[in-house]
Motif scaffolding. Structure first.
Motif, short mmCIF file in Angstrom:
data_model
loop_
_atom_site.label_atom_id
_atom_site.label_comp_id
_atom_site.label_asym_id
_atom_site.label_seq_id
_atom_site.Cartn_x
_atom_site.Cartn_y
_atom_site.Cartn_z
N SER A 24 0.82 -1.21 0.00
CA SER A 24 0.00 0.00 0.00
C SER A 24 0.85 1.26 0.00
O SER A 24 0.58 2.21 -0.75
N LEU A 25 1.90 1.28 0.81
CA LEU A 25 2.76 2.45 0.92
C LEU A 25 3.56 2.69 -0.36
O LEU A 25 3.97 3.83 -0.63
N VAL A 26 3.79 1.65 -1.13
CA VAL A 26 4.52 1.80 -2.39
C VAL A 26 3.57 2.16 -3.53
O VAL A 26 3.77 3.13 -4.26
N LEU A 27 2.50 1.38 -3.70
CA LEU A 27 1.63 1.53 -4.86
C LEU A 27 0.72 2.76 -4.76
O LEU A 27 0.50 3.45 -5.77
N GLY A 28 0.18 3.04 -3.58
CA GLY A 28 -0.75 4.15 -3.43
C GLY A 28 -0.17 5.48 -3.90
O GLY A 28 -0.76 6.14 -4.78
N SER A 65 -8.87 7.36 -12.75
CA SER A 65 -8.87 6.00 -12.18
C SER A 65 -7.60 5.75 -11.38
O SER A 65 -7.65 5.19 -10.27
N PHE A 66 -6.47 6.16 -11.92
CA PHE A 66 -5.21 5.99 -11.19
C PHE A 66 -5.22 6.77 -9.89
O PHE A 66 -4.80 6.27 -8.83
N ALA A 67 -5.69 8.02 -9.96
CA ALA A 67 -5.68 8.85 -8.75
C ALA A 67 -6.61 8.28 -7.68
O ALA A 67 -6.23 8.18 -6.51
N SER A 68 -7.82 7.90 -8.07
CA SER A 68 -8.75 7.37 -7.08
C SER A 68 -8.27 6.03 -6.53
O SER A 68 -8.40 5.76 -5.33
N ALA A 69 -7.69 5.18 -7.38
CA ALA A 69 -7.13 3.91 -6.90
C ALA A 69 -5.99 4.17 -5.92
O ALA A 69 -5.84 3.46 -4.92
N GLY A 70 -5.18 5.18 -6.21
CA GLY A 70 -4.09 5.52 -5.30
C GLY A 70 -4.59 5.91 -3.93
O GLY A 70 -4.07 5.45 -2.90
N VAL A 72 -7.47 5.09 -2.53
CA VAL A 72 -8.06 3.93 -1.86
C VAL A 72 -6.98 2.99 -1.34
O VAL A 72 -7.05 2.50 -0.20
N LEU A 73 -5.95 2.74 -2.16
CA LEU A 73 -4.91 1.80 -1.76
C LEU A 73 -4.05 2.30 -0.61
O LEU A 73 -3.31 1.51 -0.01
N LEU A 74 -4.14 3.57 -0.29
CA LEU A 74 -3.30 4.10 0.79
C LEU A 74 -3.76 3.68 2.18
O LEU A 74 -2.96 3.73 3.13
N TRP A 75 -5.01 3.26 2.33
CA TRP A 75 -5.50 3.07 3.69
C TRP A 75 -4.75 1.99 4.49
O TRP A 75 -4.49 2.20 5.68
N PRO A 76 -4.39 0.82 3.92
CA PRO A 76 -3.65 -0.13 4.75
C PRO A 76 -2.29 0.42 5.19
O PRO A 76 -1.83 0.15 6.31
N GLY A 77 -1.64 1.18 4.31
CA GLY A 77 -0.35 1.77 4.67
C GLY A 77 -0.50 2.79 5.78
O GLY A 77 0.35 2.89 6.67
N VAL A 78 -1.58 3.56 5.74
CA VAL A 78 -1.84 4.53 6.81
C VAL A 78 -2.04 3.81 8.13
O VAL A 78 -1.53 4.24 9.17
N VAL A 79 -2.78 2.70 8.11
CA VAL A 79 -3.00 1.92 9.33
C VAL A 79 -1.67 1.40 9.87
O VAL A 79 -1.40 1.45 11.08
N LEU A 80 -0.81 0.91 8.97
CA LEU A 80 0.48 0.39 9.40
C LEU A 80 1.36 1.50 9.98
O LEU A 80 2.01 1.31 11.02
#
Length: 244
Positions: A24-28, A65-70, A72-80
């Motif tokens: 998440s921290l890499v892809l987001g 699409s890329f921006a919105s996916a980014g 969304v994908l950030l949330w697990p990294g934020v939790v970590l």
């Protein structure tokens, strides 16, 4: 002399775990930066964004699409990251993590409005879509109450990451810059947007790499099995979604 390390190693939490959190921290941030850069040639305000979609529908669809996916994908990294900060500063971790995730929810809502507006362009044309958006732009929605969370959460996370010595001053500022990303619907790219997205990459991508490397590597068979499961689940979810 205190040395700041990009390590985000904790006792590997079951959720989200170092692999999901690290990815998440890499892809987001990278997806977000890509999406922001793709719409850089067009004016920031929504009439130009709608007009750009009429003339360059594929490019604008990929960009948003890329921006919105980014986001969304950030949330697990934020939790970590919040879990790592919470080892020393529980309140900063709690408030920073909660507000940032709530802000990501709000940005997902904005992405849904963007999608609907672009469908209006496809069906009725940019002029009609612009008129409709203009007449309804200030309509109340519950997620407007989270605008402060969109901005404030990243600031608290940056302070917590710096005080916890997870990030040095430069990368902590990069993380804080995420609060300057324009919020709301149909927002194009400004120089500040690029700086904010690049700041997220500077702050979070090395943390993601460090998280993945912080423990033993799984067996090749386990990796292959998880990849096959991910591909199968992703394909099934895509087909199910397309079926309505």
């Amino acid at each position: 002399m205190t040395v700041t390390t990009p390590s985000i190693a904790v006792a590997d939490p079951v959720f989200p775990g170092r692999w999901v959190g690290g990815a998440s921290l890499v892809l987001g941030p990278l997806l977000l930066l890509t999406g922001v850069l793709l719409r850089l040639p067009f004016d920031f305000f929504f009439p130009a964004q709608l007009n750009a979609h009429q003339h360059h529908p594929d490019l604008m669809t990929v960009s948003y699409s890329f921006a919105s996916a980014g986001w969304v994908l950030l949330w697990p990294g934020v939790v970590l990251l919040a879990a790592r900060i919470g080892e020393r500063f529980r309140e900063l971790a709690l408030w920073g993590g909660a507000l940032t995730v709530l802000g990501l929810f709000a940005r997902t809502f904005h992405a849904g409005v963007d999608h609907l507006a672009f469908q209006l362009v496809a069906v009725r044309g940019a002029e009609s879509a612009t008129r409709t958006v203009s007449e309804t732009y200030g309509a109340f929605h519950v997620f407007s109450t989270l605008n402060a969370a969109i901005m404030g959460g990243w600031l608290l996370l940056a302070i917590g990451a710096y005080r916890s010595r997870i990030l040095g001053p430069v990368r902590a500022v990069g993380l804080a810059l995420a609060s300057a990303m324009p919020l709301g619907v149909l927002k194009g790219t400004t120089p500040l947007s690029v700086v904010a997205a690049a700041g997220l990459c500077l702050a979070l991508v090395p943390l993601g790499v460090a998280a993945v490397r912080s423990g033993p590597n799984p067996r090749a068979a386990a990796v292959a099995g998880r990849l096959l499961l991910l591909i199968a689940a992703g394909t099934a979810m895509f087909l199910f979604g397309q079926a309505g």
